[in-house]
Design a protein around this motif. Structure first.
Motif, PDB file in Angstrom:
ATOM      1  N   ASP A 409       0.825  -1.206   0.000  1.00  0.00           N
ATOM      2  CA  ASP A 409       0.000   0.000   0.000  1.00  0.00           C
ATOM      3  C   ASP A 409       0.856   1.252   0.000  1.00  0.00           C
ATOM      4  N   VAL A 410       1.880   1.281   0.821  1.00  0.00           N
ATOM      5  CA  VAL A 410       2.719   2.480   0.893  1.00  0.00           C
ATOM      6  C   VAL A 410       3.512   2.649  -0.399  1.00  0.00           C
ATOM      7  N   GLU A 411       3.896   1.532  -1.031  1.00  0.00           N
ATOM      8  CA  GLU A 411       4.584   1.637  -2.317  1.00  0.00           C
ATOM      9  C   GLU A 411       3.634   2.180  -3.384  1.00  0.00           C
ATOM     10  N   CYS A 412       2.380   1.776  -3.328  1.00  0.00           N
ATOM     11  CA  CYS A 412       1.394   2.304  -4.274  1.00  0.00           C
ATOM     12  C   CYS A 412       1.179   3.798  -4.051  1.00  0.00           C
ATOM     13  N   VAL A 413       1.230   4.235  -2.807  1.00  0.00           N
ATOM     14  CA  VAL A 413       1.090   5.664  -2.522  1.00  0.00           C
ATOM     15  C   VAL A 413       2.212   6.445  -3.201  1.00  0.00           C
ATOM     16  N   PHE A 414       3.442   5.924  -3.122  1.00  0.00           N
ATOM     17  CA  PHE A 414       4.565   6.602  -3.765  1.00  0.00           C
ATOM     18  C   PHE A 414       4.366   6.654  -5.285  1.00  0.00           C
ATOM     19  N   GLY A 415       3.875   5.555  -5.861  1.00  0.00           N
ATOM     20  CA  GLY A 415       3.640   5.548  -7.293  1.00  0.00           C
ATOM     21  C   GLY A 415       2.550   6.526  -7.707  1.00  0.00           C
ATOM     22  N   ILE A 416       1.488   6.598  -6.924  1.00  0.00           N
ATOM     23  CA  ILE A 416       0.405   7.542  -7.234  1.00  0.00           C
ATOM     24  C   ILE A 416       0.902   8.979  -7.123  1.00  0.00           C
ATOM     25  N   LEU A 417       1.683   9.258  -6.094  1.00  0.00           N
ATOM     26  CA  LEU A 417       2.210  10.613  -5.918  1.00  0.00           C
ATOM     27  C   LEU A 417       3.069  11.034  -7.111  1.00  0.00           C
ATOM     28  N   LYS A 418       3.949  10.162  -7.548  1.00  0.00           N
ATOM     29  CA  LYS A 418       4.881  10.530  -8.616  1.00  0.00           C
ATOM     30  C   LYS A 418       4.186  10.605  -9.972  1.00  0.00           C
ATOM     31  N   LYS A 419       3.184   9.771 -10.186  1.00  0.00           N
ATOM     32  CA  LYS A 419       2.488   9.814 -11.471  1.00  0.00           C
ATOM     33  C   LYS A 419       1.496  10.978 -11.537  1.00  0.00           C
ATOM     34  N   ARG A 420       0.915  11.331 -10.430  1.00  0.00           N
ATOM     35  CA  ARG A 420      -0.033  12.443 -10.435  1.00  0.00           C
ATOM     36  C   ARG A 420       0.691  13.783 -10.422  1.00  0.00           C
ATOM     37  N   TRP A 421       1.725  13.901  -9.628  1.00  0.00           N
ATOM     38  CA  TRP A 421       2.465  15.155  -9.516  1.00  0.00           C
ATOM     39  C   TRP A 421       3.845  14.947 -10.128  1.00  0.00           C
ATOM     40  N   LYS A 422       3.970  15.300 -11.403  1.00  0.00           N
ATOM     41  CA  LYS A 422       5.189  15.015 -12.162  1.00  0.00           C
ATOM     42  C   LYS A 422       6.407  15.757 -11.628  1.00  0.00           C
ATOM     43  N   ILE A 423       6.196  16.797 -10.864  1.00  0.00           N
ATOM     44  CA  ILE A 423       7.335  17.525 -10.307  1.00  0.00           C
ATOM     45  C   ILE A 423       8.143  16.635  -9.378  1.00  0.00           C
ATOM     46  N   LEU A 424       7.495  15.624  -8.774  1.00  0.00           N
ATOM     47  CA  LEU A 424       8.193  14.686  -7.899  1.00  0.00           C
ATOM     48  C   LEU A 424       8.936  13.623  -8.693  1.00  0.00           C
ATOM     49  N   GLU A 425       8.464  13.317  -9.885  1.00  0.00           N
ATOM     50  CA  GLU A 425       9.071  12.248 -10.683  1.00  0.00           C
ATOM     51  C   GLU A 425      10.219  12.745 -11.547  1.00  0.00           C
ATOM     52  N   TYR A 426      10.062  13.915 -12.144  1.00  0.00           N
ATOM     53  CA  TYR A 426      11.065  14.406 -13.087  1.00  0.00           C
ATOM     54  C   TYR A 426      12.224  15.116 -12.403  1.00  0.00           C
ATOM     55  N   GLY A 427      12.103  15.433 -11.139  1.00  0.00           N
ATOM     56  CA  GLY A 427      13.182  16.133 -10.453  1.00  0.00           C
ATOM     57  C   GLY A 427      12.785  17.550 -10.093  1.00  0.00           C
ATOM     58  N   ILE A 428      12.924  17.880  -8.826  1.00  0.00           N
ATOM     59  CA  ILE A 428      12.517  19.198  -8.341  1.00  0.00           C
ATOM     60  C   ILE A 428      13.625  20.202  -8.653  1.00  0.00           C
ATOM     61  N   ARG A 429      13.252  21.296  -9.298  1.00  0.00           N
ATOM     62  CA  ARG A 429      14.240  22.263  -9.787  1.00  0.00           C
ATOM     63  C   ARG A 429      14.337  23.487  -8.892  1.00  0.00           C
ATOM     64  N   PHE A 430      14.147  23.306  -7.614  1.00  0.00           N
ATOM     65  CA  PHE A 430      14.315  24.404  -6.663  1.00  0.00           C
ATOM     66  C   PHE A 430      15.543  24.119  -5.809  1.00  0.00           C
ATOM     67  N   ARG A 431      16.314  25.156  -5.574  1.00  0.00           N
ATOM     68  CA  ARG A 431      17.606  25.008  -4.906  1.00  0.00           C
ATOM     69  C   ARG A 431      17.480  24.941  -3.384  1.00  0.00           C
ATOM     70  N   ASP A 432      16.466  25.577  -2.841  1.00  0.00           N
ATOM     71  CA  ASP A 432      16.295  25.624  -1.389  1.00  0.00           C
ATOM     72  C   ASP A 432      15.667  24.320  -0.913  1.00  0.00           C
ATOM     73  N   ILE A 433      16.311  23.661   0.034  1.00  0.00           N
ATOM     74  CA  ILE A 433      15.826  22.370   0.514  1.00  0.00           C
ATOM     75  C   ILE A 433      14.510  22.518   1.264  1.00  0.00           C
ATOM     76  N   LYS A 434      14.264  23.659   1.872  1.00  0.00           N
ATOM     77  CA  LYS A 434      13.003  23.874   2.564  1.00  0.00           C
ATOM     78  C   LYS A 434      11.834  23.963   1.584  1.00  0.00           C
ATOM     79  N   ILE A 435      12.077  24.552   0.423  1.00  0.00           N
ATOM     80  CA  ILE A 435      11.034  24.608  -0.599  1.00  0.00           C
ATOM     81  C   ILE A 435      10.710  23.208  -1.099  1.00  0.00           C
ATOM     82  N   VAL A 436      11.727  22.373  -1.274  1.00  0.00           N
ATOM     83  CA  VAL A 436      11.504  20.992  -1.696  1.00  0.00           C
ATOM     84  C   VAL A 436      10.645  20.247  -0.678  1.00  0.00           C
ATOM     85  N   GLU A 437      10.926  20.449   0.606  1.00  0.00           N
ATOM     86  CA  GLU A 437      10.132  19.800   1.643  1.00  0.00           C
ATOM     87  C   GLU A 437       8.679  20.269   1.599  1.00  0.00           C
TER      88      GLU A 437
END
Length: 524
Positions: A409-437
């Motif tokens: 179930d938790v693995e499916c959650v990760f897959g749903i998150l990355k497929k729905r929100w492509k910013i998580l799958e393709y790589g976050i392009r923000f330099r500040d680690i707090k913004i990434v969080e």
């Protein structure tokens, strides 16, 4: 008059002239006072120049100023003209380089601004766009098409609206009302009326969802919204900050016994009594990772990543998200500093009682809920992982296979998150680690808000449960280790926890064996 830093240097048989001019402001009323001194300096300079360079000084004439550059009627201007002409001859004498046609030397700062090149006007006049002319408004939000957008965005997950914004229009309207009610979007000079404000809020939130869902650039948004890219960039950070400030309203572990029983009931139905969720760590690619943090972020993935530990329920709701960690840190380290795990281990959750069956059907009681995980975690009683190297035909092997199927179930959650929100799958392009969080937490919040859309009207089966459904991330401020308390247990406590962990896992394996056998007998 102060003229500084006139230096003639010889470099490789060629001469270059480094001329630096420092001028002081001269007031107009001081010109008459220094006129006599300027004339004396000018005459003395004629004699020095003739002696040093052999240059014949110009002979003053009585011609009009327009016929000769040397005009004694204005000694200051005559001095400036002579200096410019002298420097030009000196450059030509030493470097054999043709001097520029004009030496525009101005010793009066008051007139410097008058000689600047005037700024040319824009070739095309800038016009502020009208939100009512935006493509997204005319296609999705206009009153003539709004009702159709409502129906299509709810029914068709692969339609144009859901492909662009990942959420139905009903959910988008909820976000718009939230931001307007809290005053996070306000009136501006180009948005004076209520109607303009609502439409602008809708377009801004749709643009923020588009960035999260499709990983698009801010520069691609103005063509669809008639709002500038800088305005979208500013609002995106506002959207992330404001949503993150209300994180507890969307993501929280059960705060009372009633909510906890609802979570435990779902696991009890699949023969895991006392389970309070699944736990695992997800790694997100950090495309804008600073070079100073690359070594701390480049773990098993081979590229810089950031790690988040997530607790999810059986129905894929996200119950907890730990603080961001660098990609080189493993699960055993992260679980020690996870506040959610600490709360489950030491809080009131450790006093919750639940029942299980032994191999002969006897009822027993245990205290304290637990989480199911993979084999990379510590041997704590609150973390139950599968056995290793056991045959599926054995009790332990069968329990391991069953646990792995539930823990997906938790693995499916990760897959749903990355497929729905492509910013998580393709790589976050923000330099500040707090913004990434903040971006990851906001995506988790929107995931929980979308759980109601994961059930269809045609079937009662949950999406993705094996039944087809008809109609279908220099040194930046990283994790502050000083604020994270890592509890180092003594050897005695570690051994006691390992014994409790082993006993609890064996009891759960026996409970599963008896429950499955008893269920088969009842069905036959």
């Amino acid at each position: 008059i102060n003229i500084n830093n006139i230096i003639i240097m010889r470099l490789d048989d060629s001469w270059s002239l480094l001329l630096q001019q420092e001028f002081h402001n001269f007031e107009k009323q001081c010109r008459a006072e220094f006129e006599a001194e300027i004339v004396a300096e000018y005459k003395r300079f004629e004699v020095d120049t003739e002696n040093d360079f052999g240059i014949d000084p110009p002979t003053p004439t009585t011609t009009h100023a327009s016929d000769s550059p040397f005009d004694y009627d204005d000694p200051l201007r005559a001095y400036e003209a002579f200096l410019a002409d002298d420097l030009a001859e000196d450059i030509n004498y030493h470097t054999d380089i043709n001097p520029p046609e004009h030496f525009d030397i101005d010793f009066d700062d008051a007139n410097a601004s008058d000689k600047r090149r005037p700024r040319q006007s824009n070739q095309f006049e800038y016009k502020f766009g009208d939100v009512f002319d935006a493509n997204w408004y005319r296609k999705f939000l206009h009153p003539d098409v709004r009702e159709r957008t409502y129906l299509e965005s709810e029914r068709d997950r692969y339609g144009q609206f859901r492909s662009l914004f990942r959420m139905p229009l009903k959910k988008v309207d909820n976000l718009v009302h939230l931001f307007l009610d809290k005053g996070w979007i306000r009136y501006t000079r180009h948005c004076p009326s209520d109607e303009h404000l609502v439409v602008k809020a809708q377009l801004l939130i749709l643009a923020a969802l588009n960035v999260l869902g499709t990983h698009s650039s801010f520069r691609t948004l103005p063509s669809n919204t008639e709002i500038s890219a800088s305005a979208h960039r500013i609002f995106f950070h506002l959207f992330i900050d404001k949503m993150y400030s209300i994180k507890d309203e969307y993501i929280c572990y059960p705060r009372d016994r009633e909510a906890l029983n609802a979570v435990m009931k779902r696991y009890f139905e699949v023969f895991l009594p006392g389970c309070g969720g699944s736990i695992d760590v997800v790694h997100l690619k950090w495309s804008a990772c600073p070079s100073g943090d690359a070594n701390r972020c480049k773990g098993k993935e081979g590229y810089p990543t950031l790690a988040f530990e997530v607790i999810s329920g059986y129905d894929r709701q996200i119950l907890g998200v730990a603080a961001v960690q660098f990609g080189t840190r493993n699960d055993k380290h992260i679980v020690k500093i996870d506040e959610n795990v600490t709360k489950i281990r030491d809080g009131w959750y450790s006093t919750v009682e639940w029942e299980y069956l032994d191999a002969h059907g006897g009822r027993h009681k245990a205290v304290g809920i637990y989480l199911i995980c993979d084999g990379g975690y510590l041997r704590w009683p609150i973390l139950i992982c599968p056995y290793t190297g056991r045959s599926v035909a054995s009790r332990e092997g069968y329990f391991s296979a069953h646990l792995e199927s539930i823990r997906k179930d938790v693995e499916c959650v990760f897959g749903i998150l990355k497929k729905r929100w492509k910013i998580l799958e393709y790589g976050i392009r923000f330099r500040d680690i707090k913004i990434v969080e903040k971006i990851f937490n906001v995506c988790c919040m929107l995931h929980n808000d979308m759980l109601s859309e994961m059930k269809t009207r045609e079937t009662n089966d949950r999406v993705g449960r094996g039944t087809p459904n008809p109609g279908d991330a220099i040194w930046l401020a990283g994790p502050d280790d000083g604020d994270q308390v890592v509890q180092n247990w003594s050897d005695t406590r570690v051994k006691a926890a390992a014994r409790d962990w082993s006993k609890r896992r064996n009891d759960l394996a026996a409970n599963l064996e008896f429950s499955k056998r008893h269920k088969r007998h009842r069905s036959s």
